[in-house]
Design a protein around this motif. Structure first.
Motif, PDB file in Angstrom:
ATOM      1  N   ILE A 188       0.961  -1.245  -0.078  1.00 27.38           N
ATOM      2  CA  ILE A 188       0.079   0.107   0.018  1.00 27.38           C
ATOM      3  C   ILE A 188       0.899   1.021   0.073  1.00 27.38           C
ATOM      4  O   ILE A 188       1.986   1.241   0.344  1.00 27.38           O
ATOM      5  CB  ILE A 188      -0.730   0.213   1.327  1.00 27.38           C
ATOM      6  CG1 ILE A 188      -0.034   0.000   2.571  1.00 27.38           C
ATOM      7  CG2 ILE A 188      -1.808  -1.023   1.176  1.00 27.38           C
ATOM      8  CD1 ILE A 188      -0.979   0.464   3.756  1.00 27.38           C
ATOM      9  N   ASN A 189       0.459   2.345  -0.694  1.00 28.02           N
ATOM     10  CA  ASN A 189       0.999   3.553  -0.584  1.00 28.02           C
ATOM     11  C   ASN A 189       0.467   4.457   0.418  1.00 28.02           C
ATOM     12  O   ASN A 189      -0.807   4.956   0.471  1.00 28.02           O
ATOM     13  CB  ASN A 189       0.970   4.188  -1.920  1.00 28.02           C
ATOM     14  CG  ASN A 189       1.401   5.547  -2.258  1.00 28.02           C
ATOM     15  OD1 ASN A 189       1.782   6.491  -1.159  1.00 28.02           O
ATOM     16  ND2 ASN A 189       2.324   5.667  -3.389  1.00 28.02           N
ATOM     17  N   VAL A 190       1.258   4.541   1.507  1.00 25.45           N
ATOM     18  CA  VAL A 190       0.846   5.334   2.810  1.00 25.45           C
ATOM     19  C   VAL A 190       0.444   6.834   2.468  1.00 25.45           C
ATOM     20  O   VAL A 190      -0.615   7.238   3.015  1.00 25.45           O
ATOM     21  CB  VAL A 190       1.816   5.393   3.777  1.00 25.45           C
ATOM     22  CG1 VAL A 190       1.350   5.990   4.992  1.00 25.45           C
ATOM     23  CG2 VAL A 190       1.893   3.853   4.101  1.00 25.45           C
ATOM     24  N   MET A 191       1.180   7.471   1.537  1.00 19.87           N
ATOM     25  CA  MET A 191       0.879   8.941   1.303  1.00 19.87           C
ATOM     26  C   MET A 191      -0.363   8.943   0.539  1.00 19.87           C
ATOM     27  O   MET A 191      -0.923   9.991   0.760  1.00 19.87           O
ATOM     28  CB  MET A 191       1.999   9.687   0.343  1.00 19.87           C
ATOM     29  CG  MET A 191       2.031  10.834   0.382  1.00 19.87           C
ATOM     30  SD  MET A 191       3.377  11.617  -0.403  1.00 19.87           S
ATOM     31  CE  MET A 191       3.325  11.379  -2.185  1.00 19.87           C
ATOM     32  N   THR A 192      -0.516   7.906  -0.224  1.00 21.45           N
ATOM     33  CA  THR A 192      -1.743   8.167  -1.054  1.00 21.45           C
ATOM     34  C   THR A 192      -2.963   7.788  -0.374  1.00 21.45           C
ATOM     35  O   THR A 192      -4.085   8.639  -0.589  1.00 21.45           O
ATOM     36  CB  THR A 192      -1.771   7.322  -2.234  1.00 21.45           C
ATOM     37  OG1 THR A 192      -0.599   7.508  -3.029  1.00 21.45           O
ATOM     38  CG2 THR A 192      -3.225   7.177  -3.294  1.00 21.45           C
ATOM     39  N   LEU A 193      -3.028   6.789   0.500  1.00 18.13           N
ATOM     40  CA  LEU A 193      -4.098   6.714   1.524  1.00 18.13           C
ATOM     41  C   LEU A 193      -4.092   7.662   2.912  1.00 18.13           C
ATOM     42  O   LEU A 193      -5.435   7.891   2.933  1.00 18.13           O
ATOM     43  CB  LEU A 193      -3.830   5.091   2.158  1.00 18.13           C
ATOM     44  CG  LEU A 193      -4.073   3.873   1.178  1.00 18.13           C
ATOM     45  CD1 LEU A 193      -3.772   2.541   1.972  1.00 18.13           C
ATOM     46  CD2 LEU A 193      -5.600   3.702   0.619  1.00 18.13           C
ATOM     47  N   PHE A 194      -3.172   8.100   3.434  1.00 19.56           N
ATOM     48  CA  PHE A 194      -3.307   8.810   4.477  1.00 19.56           C
ATOM     49  C   PHE A 194      -2.900  10.235   4.061  1.00 19.56           C
ATOM     50  O   PHE A 194      -3.075  11.174   5.104  1.00 19.56           O
ATOM     51  CB  PHE A 194      -2.593   8.011   5.688  1.00 19.56           C
ATOM     52  CG  PHE A 194      -3.080   6.863   5.974  1.00 19.56           C
ATOM     53  CD1 PHE A 194      -4.112   6.467   6.793  1.00 19.56           C
ATOM     54  CD2 PHE A 194      -2.225   5.620   5.347  1.00 19.56           C
ATOM     55  CE1 PHE A 194      -4.671   5.350   7.217  1.00 19.56           C
ATOM     56  CE2 PHE A 194      -2.820   4.360   5.986  1.00 19.56           C
ATOM     57  CZ  PHE A 194      -3.893   4.207   6.794  1.00 19.56           C
TER      58      PHE A 194
END
Length: 309
Positions: free
Chosen positions: A209-215
């Motif tokens: 998962i891409n943390v910057m994209t999600l959060f």
């Protein structure tokens, strides 16, 4: 492969190349700089030829007062086979003797309009960052309340899942799986993520998962000073775990000792909250508040009072 070459300085600081273009790929191996005032005066006994040479107003004003024959000889000795480059500051005119001597052995002569002290400071910071000792460790690096916490442990113990929970609680991910660490000072370790996996988190059963994209951008950061190492290990019934926190265990990374805590993992324990509290308690200790020490002192006082009753 050398970490830094002379051409890297040209690109980083927008330096003007005057002569010695053939040598722009010379390796730079030390972050120390040299201002060869004594050498220009004729004293070459301890000339650090492997350093970048900086010529400012002081050196070149003195140099201009020498005779033409002496000037040529001094510059020839200044330009060696191992000198990465010679940089003239303040946009000063380059002495012809330097250009001629540099061309003979392909020493790059560069020029900047910046003042000598300011340029030397910026150049030193750049070189120390690039030439710092580095290593890589398997783990997760998270910024928790301003404390850089490196979470380590065997594969599958739950490091990435813990990091995900910490991100959900408002903390920031620096690196997952592989943490690149460089020693920027005697007691300063800075960690970052390899470019290929930056902002990515691997969760078994879910995938990458891409943390910057999600959060959002506030959930990640590019690098962080490492202050605390927390090692996750499966609960061992036979092992005695620290229940007071009086003694700090240390782990050595490169040449720096970092505080390490061992956290046992078993069902029912909220590891993310425990690590969050550990980071806050670590900050509190650095501010001079040691709860374990205060408790021990109160306990000893109570024991002494009971003895006298």
């Amino acid at each position: 492969m050398p970490k830094v070459k002379t051409v890297d300085l040209i690109d980083e600081f927008q330096l003007e190349l005057i002569s010695g273009e053939e040598g722009i790929n010379r390796p730079i191996t030390v972050s120390d700089l040299s201002r060869p005032g004594l050498e220009i005066a004729g004293y070459f006994d301890y000339y650090p030829a492997d350093r970048i040479q900086i010529l400012g107003m002081t050196e070149l004003t003195f140099f201009s007062r020498l005779s033409p024959e002496v000037r040529a000889g001094r510059m020839e000795r200044l330009c060696s086979d191992i000198t990465p480059c010679i940089i003239v500051t303040r946009g000063i005119d380059i002495p012809q003797e330097l250009i001629v001597a540099a061309e003979k052995v392909s020493v790059p002569v560069l020029r900047t309009s910046m003042k000598t002290t300011r340029f030397s400071s910026r150049l030193t910071n750049f070189l120390e960052s690039k030439l710092a000792p580095t290593t890589a460790v398997h783990g997760v690096l998270v910024d928790i309340y301003g404390v850089g916490v490196l979470i380590t442990g065997k594969s599958g113990v739950g490091k990435s899942e813990t990091a995900l929970e910490l991100v959900k609680r408002g903390h920031r991910l620096v690196a997952d799986d592989c943490v690149e660490i460089r020693q920027e000072d005697d007691d300063t370790l800075v960690g970052n993520s390899p470019e290929l996996i930056e902002h990515l988190l691997e969760i078994r059963g879910v995938g990458i998962i891409n943390v910057m994209t999600l959060f959002g951008a506030g959930a990640v950061r590019s690098h962080k000073k490492i202050s605390l190492v927390i090692n996750l290990e499966l609960w061992d019934q036979q092992k005695n775990y620290d229940r007071l926190g009086l003694e700090e265990e240390k782990i050595r990374i490169i040449d720096t000792n970092i505080t390490r805590m061992n956290i046992p993992v078993r069902p029912g324990r909220n590891i993310a909250v425990i690590i969050e509290v550990a980071a806050m308690n670590f900050r509190l200790k650095r501010m001079g508040v040691n709860t374990a020490q205060q408790f021990t002192e109160k306990l000893n006082e109570a024991i002494e009072e009971n003895k006298h009753e």
